[in-house]
Design an enzyme around this catalytic site. Sequence first.
Site, mmCIF file in Angstrom:
data_model
loop_
_atom_site.group_PDB
_atom_site.id
_atom_site.type_symbol
_atom_site.label_atom_id
_atom_site.label_comp_id
_atom_site.label_asym_id
_atom_site.label_seq_id
_atom_site.Cartn_x
_atom_site.Cartn_y
_atom_site.Cartn_z
ATOM 1 N N VAL A 170 -20.940 1.296 -5.748
ATOM 2 C CA VAL A 170 -21.234 -0.142 -5.635
ATOM 3 C C VAL A 170 -22.720 -0.364 -5.315
ATOM 4 O O VAL A 170 -23.386 -1.166 -5.967
ATOM 5 C CB VAL A 170 -20.373 -0.808 -4.527
ATOM 6 C CG1 VAL A 170 -20.667 -2.300 -4.464
ATOM 7 C CG2 VAL A 170 -18.886 -0.582 -4.777
ATOM 8 N N GLY A 199 -26.445 2.579 1.483
ATOM 9 C CA GLY A 199 -25.490 3.290 0.629
ATOM 10 C C GLY A 199 -25.736 2.993 -0.834
ATOM 11 O O GLY A 199 -25.678 1.838 -1.257
ATOM 12 N N LYS A 255 0.855 -1.195 0.000
ATOM 13 C CA LYS A 255 0.000 0.000 0.000
ATOM 14 C C LYS A 255 0.884 1.235 0.000
ATOM 15 O O LYS A 255 1.973 1.237 0.582
ATOM 16 C CB LYS A 255 -0.872 0.006 1.273
ATOM 17 C CG LYS A 255 -2.155 0.772 1.135
ATOM 18 C CD LYS A 255 -3.233 -0.045 0.450
ATOM 19 C CE LYS A 255 -4.514 0.735 0.269
ATOM 20 N NZ LYS A 255 -5.602 -0.083 -0.280
ATOM 21 N N GLY A 290 -24.040 4.386 -3.496
ATOM 22 C CA GLY A 290 -22.947 4.974 -4.278
ATOM 23 C C GLY A 290 -22.558 4.072 -5.432
ATOM 24 O O GLY A 290 -23.383 3.321 -5.963
HETATM 25 P P1 NAD Z 1 -19.324 5.716 -2.677
HETATM 26 O O1 NAD Z 1 -18.647 6.806 -1.965
HETATM 27 O O2 NAD Z 1 -19.529 5.806 -4.154
HETATM 28 O O3 NAD Z 1 -20.742 5.409 -2.004
HETATM 29 C C1 NAD Z 1 -20.983 5.399 -0.635
HETATM 30 C C2 NAD Z 1 -22.415 5.855 -0.424
HETATM 31 O O4 NAD Z 1 -22.736 5.704 0.952
HETATM 32 C C3 NAD Z 1 -22.653 7.312 -0.765
HETATM 33 O O5 NAD Z 1 -23.760 7.408 -1.633
HETATM 34 C C4 NAD Z 1 -22.916 7.968 0.586
HETATM 35 O O6 NAD Z 1 -23.811 9.066 0.501
HETATM 36 C C5 NAD Z 1 -23.515 6.814 1.359
HETATM 37 N N1 NAD Z 1 -23.465 6.948 2.816
HETATM 38 C C6 NAD Z 1 -22.486 7.483 3.596
HETATM 39 N N2 NAD Z 1 -22.813 7.412 4.882
HETATM 40 C C7 NAD Z 1 -24.016 6.798 4.948
HETATM 41 C C8 NAD Z 1 -24.899 6.449 6.012
HETATM 42 N N3 NAD Z 1 -24.608 6.701 7.289
HETATM 43 N N4 NAD Z 1 -26.059 5.825 5.712
HETATM 44 C C9 NAD Z 1 -26.391 5.567 4.429
HETATM 45 N N5 NAD Z 1 -25.610 5.901 3.381
HETATM 46 C C10 NAD Z 1 -24.446 6.504 3.631
HETATM 47 O O7 NAD Z 1 -18.466 4.396 -2.326
HETATM 48 P P2 NAD Z 1 -18.447 3.010 -3.106
HETATM 49 O O8 NAD Z 1 -17.331 3.009 -4.081
HETATM 50 O O9 NAD Z 1 -19.833 2.669 -3.546
HETATM 51 O O10 NAD Z 1 -18.005 2.037 -1.927
HETATM 52 C C11 NAD Z 1 -18.905 1.664 -0.903
HETATM 53 C C12 NAD Z 1 -18.163 0.838 0.115
HETATM 54 O O11 NAD Z 1 -17.593 -0.318 -0.522
HETATM 55 C C13 NAD Z 1 -16.980 1.565 0.773
HETATM 56 O O12 NAD Z 1 -16.837 1.109 2.077
HETATM 57 C C14 NAD Z 1 -15.786 1.099 -0.062
HETATM 58 O O13 NAD Z 1 -14.575 1.168 0.666
HETATM 59 C C15 NAD Z 1 -16.174 -0.335 -0.354
HETATM 60 N N6 NAD Z 1 -15.559 -0.896 -1.565
HETATM 61 C C16 NAD Z 1 -15.785 -0.350 -2.772
HETATM 62 C C17 NAD Z 1 -15.216 -0.909 -3.913
HETATM 63 C C18 NAD Z 1 -15.475 -0.348 -5.285
HETATM 64 O O14 NAD Z 1 -15.276 -1.059 -6.275
HETATM 65 N N7 NAD Z 1 -15.935 0.890 -5.403
HETATM 66 C C19 NAD Z 1 -14.399 -2.038 -3.802
HETATM 67 C C20 NAD Z 1 -14.188 -2.594 -2.523
HETATM 68 C C21 NAD Z 1 -14.779 -2.020 -1.415
#
Ligand code: NAD
Length: 356
Positions: A186, A182, A82, A184
């Site tokens: 994913v 959430g 990392k 977002g």
């Molecule tokens: P993102 O930032 O696109 O989406 C996160 C969403 O969660 C946002 O829409 C935000 O408004 C919402 N949120 C924040 N706090 C909240 C709460 N208290 N209640 C409800 N909703 C809330 O992130 P992402 O890329 O979709 O990733 C989501 C999770 O998955 C993260 O923990 C990330 O580390 C993990 N992750 C993502 C990937 C990837 O491919 N993007 C891969 C591995 C792990």
Amino acid sequence: MDTLFDYMEKYDYQNLFICQDKALDFKAIIAIHDTTLGPATGGCRMWDRYTSEMDAIEDALRLARGMTYKYAAAGVNLGGGKAVIIGDPKRKDREPVFRALGRFINRLGGKYITGEDVGTTLKDMEYIRMETEFVVTLPTYLGGAGDISPMTAFGTIRAIQACCMRVYGSESLEGKRVAVQGLGAVGHNIVEQLHELGAKLAVTDIDFSKVEAMATKYRLEILRPEAIYDWDCDIFCPCALGKVINDETLNRLKCKIICGSANNQLAEEGHGELLEKKGIVYAPDYIANAGGTIYDTDRLEVGDVSHERGREKVSRIYEKMVRVFEISDRDKIPTCQAADRMAEERIKQIAEVKKL
Ligand code: NAD
């Protein structure tokens, strides 16, 4: 933290590189944990809220070790590493910063391969690529996989299906009540894919515009962010924050399965045991959310990006989950510990193979 060398010895780290350039106001850390399975790989985080330099070093070390387990458990032939840039993630002059990191990475001759993480973007990866080939997360026009979130979502759904098989004796999601926290990158992909599989959905997000956008497309129940923990459902799917399984939520959850993409879902490791006692099947986060990284790193092994091959490999998260359950039953340990054991066993076995 113990002293640095004690800590590195305790978890068997290989290297720690400290990189700086005064003129560029550049400070970075590269941590390499284990390279038994392949070059240390893991994203580059940019963050300025560390309480001290040691805090940043500890973060880099901890995250690097996490990547060792993630790749090992996912069946990927990469080690754990990392990078952390200590700096404002909104910093404007990004080209010199990321090209500088690229040059430091290049000096390591392929021992460490970087990618995107919190505070960095695909555009930043393009700058790194100007100085080194050792960067995996790239846009499609530079030969990378592009946006990996749909594959992360697909992998999480394969993990959910394996959990359903364990709990209900069938992997079908038809009619299953799923609460998605959430929406977002994913989360919204998970909702789309679960909808196609016939699940009954309830969703929440602190950004209400995202909830509204989903509600115009699909029939689903809308929950207030706090209410999601009380919703009576089959599956709770956390796709937002870490530490959502904690002393407070544990007694409220009414689900049979917890399986989502969010990182570090358990506030403490002991919560894995408490879930087991409550009869809730927990899919360890780093198994359930490995899909994107399996897809993204596939080209390092094969040389090109293939959606079909990537999907096939991501689909095997189902089998990984089945193995986690087997180890959990065999050794009478919670699934979060079983996942670690699965990773450690693979590293040990491949180390033996490599002696031949
Ligand atoms: P993102 O930032 O696109 O989406 C996160 C969403 O969660 C946002 O829409 C935000 O408004 C919402 N949120 C924040 N706090 C909240 C709460 N208290 N209640 C409800 N909703 C809330 O992130 P992402 O890329 O979709 O990733 C989501 C999770 O998955 C993260 O923990 C990330 O580390 C993990 N992750 C993502 C990937 C990837 O491919 N993007 C891969 C591995 C792990």
